[in-house]
Design a protein around this motif. Structure first.
Motif, mmCIF file in Angstrom:
data_model
loop_
_atom_site.group_PDB
_atom_site.id
_atom_site.type_symbol
_atom_site.label_atom_id
_atom_site.label_comp_id
_atom_site.label_asym_id
_atom_site.label_seq_id
_atom_site.Cartn_x
_atom_site.Cartn_y
_atom_site.Cartn_z
ATOM 1 N N LEU A 68 0.854 -1.188 0.000
ATOM 2 C CA LEU A 68 0.000 0.000 0.000
ATOM 3 C C LEU A 68 0.887 1.234 0.000
ATOM 4 O O LEU A 68 1.844 1.328 0.753
ATOM 5 N N ARG A 69 0.583 2.199 -0.856
ATOM 6 C CA ARG A 69 1.465 3.348 -1.023
ATOM 7 C C ARG A 69 0.908 4.657 -0.502
ATOM 8 O O ARG A 69 1.638 5.499 -0.027
ATOM 9 N N THR A 70 -0.386 4.837 -0.584
ATOM 10 C CA THR A 70 -0.930 6.137 -0.191
ATOM 11 C C THR A 70 -1.393 6.102 1.263
ATOM 12 O O THR A 70 -1.731 5.044 1.805
ATOM 13 N N GLY A 71 -1.406 7.261 1.864
ATOM 14 C CA GLY A 71 -1.909 7.374 3.228
ATOM 15 C C GLY A 71 -3.361 6.964 3.333
ATOM 16 O O GLY A 71 -3.782 6.388 4.338
ATOM 17 N N GLU A 72 -4.136 7.252 2.303
ATOM 18 C CA GLU A 72 -5.553 6.869 2.296
ATOM 19 C C GLU A 72 -5.701 5.354 2.330
ATOM 20 O O GLU A 72 -6.519 4.814 3.076
ATOM 21 N N GLN A 73 -4.898 4.646 1.526
ATOM 22 C CA GLN A 73 -4.943 3.178 1.530
ATOM 23 C C GLN A 73 -4.528 2.631 2.893
ATOM 24 O O GLN A 73 -5.183 1.746 3.440
ATOM 25 N N GLN A 74 -3.444 3.157 3.434
ATOM 26 C CA GLN A 74 -2.945 2.678 4.719
ATOM 27 C C GLN A 74 -3.947 2.927 5.842
ATOM 28 O O GLN A 74 -4.078 2.114 6.755
ATOM 29 N N GLN A 83 -2.115 -2.472 9.588
ATOM 30 C CA GLN A 83 -0.976 -1.553 9.577
ATOM 31 C C GLN A 83 -0.233 -1.490 10.910
ATOM 32 O O GLN A 83 0.900 -1.026 10.949
#
Length: 92
Positions: free
Chosen positions: A50-56, A62
């Motif tokens: 996962l790359r974006t803060g929204e995805q995380q 996490q």
């Protein structure tokens, strides 16, 4: 993400796996294929990408303190090498 209470399941909105809360914190991850695994296996195969803060922020996996130590066997194995014998050229 908060712990999942023992005896309950939560579905990740991103990858659609279900994580079942277990007594002692060793939660079970129910993948769409194969048997149940650990949060560490889920991290090794999916969550780390996962790359974006929204995805995380949407990911249920996490928190490193909840997933435990990732083992080498948690990652996908390399595909086996398949040796294909050469074929004779037509008319040879």
């Amino acid at each position: 993400m908060a712990e999942i209470p023992p005896g309950t399941r939560q579905r990740c909105s991103l990858c659609q796996v279900e994580i079942q809360g277990m007594v002692g914190g060793n939660d079970l991850v129910h993948f769409s294929q194969g048997g149940p695994g650990t949060r560490a296996k889920l991290w090794a195969r999916v969550c780390q990408y996962l790359r974006t803060g929204e995805q995380q922020a949407q990911c249920l996996n996490q928190d490193a303190s909840q997933r435990g130590t990732v083992q080498q066997s948690d990652y996908f194995a390399e595909a086996p090498i398949i040796e294909i014998p050469p074929t004779a050229a037509p008319g040879a």
